[in-house]
Design a protein around this motif. Structure first.
Motif, PDB file in Angstrom:
ATOM      1  N   ARG A   7      -5.198   9.672  -0.741  1.00  0.00           N
ATOM      2  CA  ARG A   7      -5.685   8.418  -1.287  1.00  0.00           C
ATOM      3  C   ARG A   7      -4.637   7.340  -1.054  1.00  0.00           C
ATOM      4  O   ARG A   7      -3.479   7.651  -0.798  1.00  0.00           O
ATOM      5  CB  ARG A   7      -6.053   8.541  -2.760  1.00  0.00           C
ATOM      6  CG  ARG A   7      -4.892   8.823  -3.677  1.00  0.00           C
ATOM      7  CD  ARG A   7      -5.334   9.158  -5.101  1.00  0.00           C
ATOM      8  NE  ARG A   7      -5.910  10.477  -5.092  1.00  0.00           N
ATOM      9  CZ  ARG A   7      -7.072  10.795  -5.669  1.00  0.00           C
ATOM     10  NH1 ARG A   7      -7.737   9.915  -6.341  1.00  0.00           N
ATOM     11  NH2 ARG A   7      -7.544  12.013  -5.599  1.00  0.00           N
ATOM     12  N   THR A   8      -5.032   6.106  -1.178  1.00  0.00           N
ATOM     13  CA  THR A   8      -4.129   4.975  -1.015  1.00  0.00           C
ATOM     14  C   THR A   8      -4.290   4.066  -2.220  1.00  0.00           C
ATOM     15  O   THR A   8      -5.418   3.827  -2.666  1.00  0.00           O
ATOM     16  CB  THR A   8      -4.461   4.187   0.278  1.00  0.00           C
ATOM     17  OG1 THR A   8      -4.309   5.067   1.395  1.00  0.00           O
ATOM     18  CG2 THR A   8      -3.543   2.999   0.452  1.00  0.00           C
ATOM     19  N   VAL A   9      -3.168   3.595  -2.751  1.00  0.00           N
ATOM     20  CA  VAL A   9      -3.198   2.625  -3.834  1.00  0.00           C
ATOM     21  C   VAL A   9      -2.435   1.389  -3.384  1.00  0.00           C
ATOM     22  O   VAL A   9      -1.536   1.480  -2.544  1.00  0.00           O
ATOM     23  CB  VAL A   9      -2.606   3.185  -5.153  1.00  0.00           C
ATOM     24  CG1 VAL A   9      -3.460   4.299  -5.708  1.00  0.00           C
ATOM     25  CG2 VAL A   9      -1.178   3.657  -4.970  1.00  0.00           C
ATOM     26  N   GLY A  10      -2.808   0.250  -3.927  1.00  0.00           N
ATOM     27  CA  GLY A  10      -2.159  -1.006  -3.577  1.00  0.00           C
ATOM     28  C   GLY A  10      -1.629  -1.701  -4.810  1.00  0.00           C
ATOM     29  O   GLY A  10      -2.274  -1.676  -5.864  1.00  0.00           O
ATOM     30  N   PHE A  11      -0.460  -2.330  -4.682  1.00  0.00           N
ATOM     31  CA  PHE A  11       0.179  -3.021  -5.794  1.00  0.00           C
ATOM     32  C   PHE A  11       0.356  -4.493  -5.460  1.00  0.00           C
ATOM     33  O   PHE A  11       0.687  -4.851  -4.325  1.00  0.00           O
ATOM     34  CB  PHE A  11       1.540  -2.391  -6.106  1.00  0.00           C
ATOM     35  CG  PHE A  11       1.428  -1.001  -6.639  1.00  0.00           C
ATOM     36  CD1 PHE A  11       1.265  -0.775  -7.993  1.00  0.00           C
ATOM     37  CD2 PHE A  11       1.448   0.090  -5.787  1.00  0.00           C
ATOM     38  CE1 PHE A  11       1.132   0.512  -8.492  1.00  0.00           C
ATOM     39  CE2 PHE A  11       1.327   1.383  -6.264  1.00  0.00           C
ATOM     40  CZ  PHE A  11       1.166   1.589  -7.628  1.00  0.00           C
ATOM     41  N   ALA A  12       0.168  -5.344  -6.465  1.00  0.00           N
ATOM     42  CA  ALA A  12       0.338  -6.782  -6.299  1.00  0.00           C
ATOM     43  C   ALA A  12       1.802  -7.104  -6.036  1.00  0.00           C
ATOM     44  O   ALA A  12       2.696  -6.386  -6.509  1.00  0.00           O
ATOM     45  CB  ALA A  12      -0.126  -7.500  -7.566  1.00  0.00           C
ATOM     46  N   PRO A  13       2.080  -8.164  -5.296  1.00  0.00           N
ATOM     47  CA  PRO A  13       3.466  -8.560  -5.056  1.00  0.00           C
ATOM     48  C   PRO A  13       4.221  -8.747  -6.379  1.00  0.00           C
ATOM     49  O   PRO A  13       3.700  -9.318  -7.327  1.00  0.00           O
ATOM     50  CB  PRO A  13       3.334  -9.893  -4.315  1.00  0.00           C
ATOM     51  CG  PRO A  13       1.989  -9.826  -3.671  1.00  0.00           C
ATOM     52  CD  PRO A  13       1.132  -9.053  -4.627  1.00  0.00           C
ATOM     53  N   TYR A  31       2.615  13.832  -3.559  1.00  0.00           N
ATOM     54  CA  TYR A  31       3.114  12.458  -3.649  1.00  0.00           C
ATOM     55  C   TYR A  31       2.251  11.777  -4.697  1.00  0.00           C
ATOM     56  O   TYR A  31       1.029  11.750  -4.566  1.00  0.00           O
ATOM     57  CB  TYR A  31       2.951  11.705  -2.328  1.00  0.00           C
ATOM     58  CG  TYR A  31       3.776  12.219  -1.168  1.00  0.00           C
ATOM     59  CD1 TYR A  31       4.674  13.282  -1.294  1.00  0.00           C
ATOM     60  CD2 TYR A  31       3.662  11.639   0.071  1.00  0.00           C
ATOM     61  CE1 TYR A  31       5.414  13.729  -0.226  1.00  0.00           C
ATOM     62  CE2 TYR A  31       4.408  12.073   1.150  1.00  0.00           C
ATOM     63  CZ  TYR A  31       5.279  13.122   0.998  1.00  0.00           C
ATOM     64  OH  TYR A  31       6.014  13.562   2.070  1.00  0.00           O
ATOM     65  N   TRP A  32       2.869  11.202  -5.717  1.00  0.00           N
ATOM     66  CA  TRP A  32       2.092  10.559  -6.760  1.00  0.00           C
ATOM     67  C   TRP A  32       2.842   9.365  -7.334  1.00  0.00           C
ATOM     68  O   TRP A  32       4.037   9.201  -7.136  1.00  0.00           O
ATOM     69  CB  TRP A  32       1.686  11.549  -7.849  1.00  0.00           C
ATOM     70  CG  TRP A  32       2.766  11.974  -8.792  1.00  0.00           C
ATOM     71  CD1 TRP A  32       3.067  11.418 -10.008  1.00  0.00           C
ATOM     72  CD2 TRP A  32       3.698  13.062  -8.640  1.00  0.00           C
ATOM     73  NE1 TRP A  32       4.108  12.084 -10.590  1.00  0.00           N
ATOM     74  CE2 TRP A  32       4.516  13.096  -9.772  1.00  0.00           C
ATOM     75  CE3 TRP A  32       3.908  13.998  -7.630  1.00  0.00           C
ATOM     76  CZ2 TRP A  32       5.533  14.026  -9.934  1.00  0.00           C
ATOM     77  CZ3 TRP A  32       4.928  14.919  -7.807  1.00  0.00           C
ATOM     78  CH2 TRP A  32       5.711  14.938  -8.943  1.00  0.00           C
ATOM     79  N   ILE A  33       2.095   8.534  -8.058  1.00  0.00           N
ATOM     80  CA  ILE A  33       2.646   7.370  -8.746  1.00  0.00           C
ATOM     81  C   ILE A  33       2.896   7.784 -10.193  1.00  0.00           C
ATOM     82  O   ILE A  33       1.974   8.214 -10.881  1.00  0.00           O
ATOM     83  CB  ILE A  33       1.666   6.172  -8.686  1.00  0.00           C
ATOM     84  CG1 ILE A  33       1.381   5.764  -7.241  1.00  0.00           C
ATOM     85  CG2 ILE A  33       2.192   4.999  -9.510  1.00  0.00           C
ATOM     86  CD1 ILE A  33       2.579   5.286  -6.468  1.00  0.00           C
ATOM     87  N   LEU A  73       0.830  -1.200   0.000  1.00  0.00           N
ATOM     88  CA  LEU A  73       0.000   0.000   0.000  1.00  0.00           C
ATOM     89  C   LEU A  73       0.867   1.253   0.000  1.00  0.00           C
ATOM     90  O   LEU A  73       1.862   1.321   0.721  1.00  0.00           O
ATOM     91  CB  LEU A  73      -0.922   0.007   1.220  1.00  0.00           C
ATOM     92  CG  LEU A  73      -1.863  -1.184   1.341  1.00  0.00           C
ATOM     93  CD1 LEU A  73      -2.645  -1.115   2.633  1.00  0.00           C
ATOM     94  CD2 LEU A  73      -2.787  -1.263   0.142  1.00  0.00           C
ATOM     95  N   VAL A  74       0.470   2.236  -0.801  1.00  0.00           N
ATOM     96  CA  VAL A  74       1.196   3.498  -0.912  1.00  0.00           C
ATOM     97  C   VAL A  74       0.218   4.630  -0.622  1.00  0.00           C
ATOM     98  O   VAL A  74      -0.829   4.724  -1.265  1.00  0.00           O
ATOM     99  CB  VAL A  74       1.813   3.680  -2.318  1.00  0.00           C
ATOM    100  CG1 VAL A  74       2.598   4.977  -2.404  1.00  0.00           C
ATOM    101  CG2 VAL A  74       2.678   2.489  -2.692  1.00  0.00           C
ATOM    102  N   ASP A  75       0.572   5.473   0.344  1.00  0.00           N
ATOM    103  CA  ASP A  75      -0.260   6.627   0.688  1.00  0.00           C
ATOM    104  C   ASP A  75       0.152   7.809  -0.177  1.00  0.00           C
ATOM    105  O   ASP A  75       1.332   8.177  -0.214  1.00  0.00           O
ATOM    106  CB  ASP A  75      -0.095   6.990   2.165  1.00  0.00           C
ATOM    107  CG  ASP A  75      -0.600   5.894   3.076  1.00  0.00           C
ATOM    108  OD1 ASP A  75      -1.623   5.269   2.727  1.00  0.00           O
ATOM    109  OD2 ASP A  75       0.030   5.654   4.120  1.00  0.00           O
ATOM    110  N   LEU A  76      -0.822   8.396  -0.861  1.00  0.00           N
ATOM    111  CA  LEU A  76      -0.574   9.536  -1.746  1.00  0.00           C
ATOM    112  C   LEU A  76      -1.231  10.779  -1.168  1.00  0.00           C
ATOM    113  O   LEU A  76      -2.333  10.712  -0.623  1.00  0.00           O
ATOM    114  CB  LEU A  76      -1.126   9.251  -3.138  1.00  0.00           C
ATOM    115  CG  LEU A  76      -0.639   7.958  -3.798  1.00  0.00           C
ATOM    116  CD1 LEU A  76      -1.343   7.745  -5.127  1.00  0.00           C
ATOM    117  CD2 LEU A  76       0.858   7.970  -3.964  1.00  0.00           C
TER     118      LEU A  76
END
Length: 179
Positions: free
Chosen positions: A61-67, A43-45, A31-34
């Motif tokens: 916002r929060t985004v999540g990435f698969a392993p 803070y952005w992706i 999880l990454v907090d933006l």
């Protein structure tokens, strides 16, 4: 204010990439907090394929990435006198139960492939990402070794080699042979 799940087709500032918006992040997600307060903290992706998106409010916002997925996380802050910090991290999402490095605003952590700070170096990384996209390769699919190479060359103030279609084809072949 209560947080609410977001339908990525509506838009959360990222490409939807066909992901769904569950109320709870899938297990094993990194999880990454933006945060986005224009002109103050951003803070952005830059690239990556999130599996999970969640908007807390209009600034967070929060985004999540698969392993195993690779993404770029950019952090920039400023005050009344100008930029105070800028950095970019290219990270590979951690596999559940595996050791990983800690990165601010990334839970539980990730493997750091590239880490640069200071606007001149951050700009050079962003230019490299743009060049990779210009040849039609998604940056998240680039061989992880290239990001390490870019990190080391920029840290040593040397010119990095460009990522090419030929190198990418070799990476895809190697991935087929080696799990």
């Amino acid at each position: 204010m209560t947080a609410r799940p977001v339908n990525p087709a509506i838009g959360a500032g990222l490409e939807p990439d066909g992901c769904c918006a569950p109320a709870v992040p899938p297990s094993g997600c990194t999880l990454v907090d933006l945060i986005w307060r224009k002109g103050e903290i951003e803070y952005w992706i830059r690239f990556g394929r999130p599996r999970f998106k969640w908007i807390a409010d209009h600034e967070r916002r929060t985004v999540g990435f698969a392993p195993g997925s690779v993404f770029a996380f950019v952090r920039w802050t400023a005050n009344g006198y100008g930029t105070t910090a800028s950095r970019i991290d290219i990270l590979r999402a951690a596999d559940a139960g595996r050791p990983c490095q800690t990165v601010p605003h990334v839970q539980p952590g990730a493997e750091i492939l590239l880490k640069q700070h200071g606007w001149p170096r951050v700009a050079r990384v962003l230019e490299a990402i743009d060049r990779i996209e210009a040849i039609g390769i998604p940056p998240g699919d680039v061989v992880p070794d290239y990001w390490r190479h870019l990190h080391h060359r920029l840290s040593a103030n040397e010119a990095p080699r460009r990522y090419t279609r030929l190198r990418h084809a070799a990476w895809l072949k190697r991935r087929e042979v080696m799990p």
